[in-house]
Design a protein around this motif. Sequence first.
Motif, mmCIF file in Angstrom:
data_model
loop_
_atom_site.group_PDB
_atom_site.id
_atom_site.type_symbol
_atom_site.label_atom_id
_atom_site.label_comp_id
_atom_site.label_asym_id
_atom_site.label_seq_id
_atom_site.Cartn_x
_atom_site.Cartn_y
_atom_site.Cartn_z
ATOM 1 N N ARG A 53 0.831 -1.207 0.000
ATOM 2 C CA ARG A 53 0.000 0.000 0.000
ATOM 3 C C ARG A 53 0.866 1.258 0.000
ATOM 4 N NH1 ARG A 53 -2.930 -0.747 -2.837
ATOM 5 N NH2 ARG A 53 -3.852 1.266 -2.400
ATOM 6 N N ILE A 54 1.971 1.225 0.737
ATOM 7 C CA ILE A 54 2.889 2.366 0.742
ATOM 8 C C ILE A 54 3.449 2.577 -0.662
ATOM 9 C CG2 ILE A 54 5.157 3.166 1.544
ATOM 10 C CD1 ILE A 54 4.416 1.828 4.288
ATOM 11 N N MET A 55 3.949 1.510 -1.266
ATOM 12 C CA MET A 55 4.548 1.615 -2.598
ATOM 13 C C MET A 55 3.510 2.063 -3.629
ATOM 14 S SD MET A 55 7.634 1.006 -1.889
ATOM 15 C CE MET A 55 8.422 0.842 -3.463
ATOM 16 N N ALA A 56 2.301 1.577 -3.523
ATOM 17 C CA ALA A 56 1.247 1.941 -4.467
ATOM 18 C C ALA A 56 0.861 3.410 -4.349
ATOM 19 C CB ALA A 56 0.014 1.060 -4.246
ATOM 20 N N ASN A 57 1.088 4.004 -3.190
ATOM 21 C CA ASN A 57 0.676 5.387 -2.966
ATOM 22 C C ASN A 57 1.810 6.407 -3.062
ATOM 23 O OD1 ASN A 57 -2.252 5.347 -2.433
ATOM 24 N ND2 ASN A 57 -1.662 3.905 -0.831
ATOM 25 N N ILE A 58 3.011 5.955 -3.394
ATOM 26 C CA ILE A 58 4.125 6.903 -3.531
ATOM 27 C C ILE A 58 3.863 7.872 -4.679
ATOM 28 C CG2 ILE A 58 6.557 7.105 -4.212
ATOM 29 C CD1 ILE A 58 7.125 4.700 -2.413
ATOM 30 N N LEU A 62 3.571 11.901 -4.320
ATOM 31 C CA LEU A 62 4.445 12.833 -5.034
ATOM 32 C C LEU A 62 3.617 13.866 -5.800
ATOM 33 C CD1 LEU A 62 7.150 10.387 -6.402
ATOM 34 C CD2 LEU A 62 7.577 12.345 -4.915
ATOM 35 N N ARG A 63 2.598 13.396 -6.518
ATOM 36 C CA ARG A 63 1.760 14.298 -7.315
ATOM 37 C C ARG A 63 1.011 15.303 -6.440
ATOM 38 N NH1 ARG A 63 1.264 9.525 -10.099
ATOM 39 N NH2 ARG A 63 -0.718 8.937 -9.146
ATOM 40 N N ASN A 64 0.628 14.897 -5.238
ATOM 41 C CA ASN A 64 -0.124 15.777 -4.337
ATOM 42 C C ASN A 64 0.780 16.642 -3.465
ATOM 43 O OD1 ASN A 64 -2.597 14.814 -5.256
ATOM 44 N ND2 ASN A 64 -2.638 13.156 -3.750
ATOM 45 N N GLY A 65 2.097 16.520 -3.624
ATOM 46 C CA GLY A 65 3.028 17.345 -2.857
ATOM 47 C C GLY A 65 3.266 16.878 -1.440
ATOM 48 N N ILE A 66 2.808 15.689 -1.108
ATOM 49 C CA ILE A 66 3.007 15.155 0.245
ATOM 50 C C ILE A 66 4.459 14.723 0.406
ATOM 51 C CG2 ILE A 66 2.396 13.259 1.807
ATOM 52 C CD1 ILE A 66 -0.473 13.537 0.556
#
Length: 72
Positions: A53-58, A62-66
Amino acid sequence: ELDIIAWRFLRSEFTGQTYSDWPIDKRVDAFLVHHGPIELMNDGSGYNALLERIMANIGPALRNGILPSPNN
């Protein structure tokens, strides 16, 4: 719930510059020790699912500036 924990990790200090030379699993371990749920460290399938889940949300992070762009 794993998505919530994954996003908490992605927003944590363990994705910052201080820990940039640590492998991802060591960062996740430190996050779980400090922010829980620590029992995931002893649950192989749950831990692997969290890493997935972490890898899927990287990318979205990144796109959202988090997460900071690796080019910065």
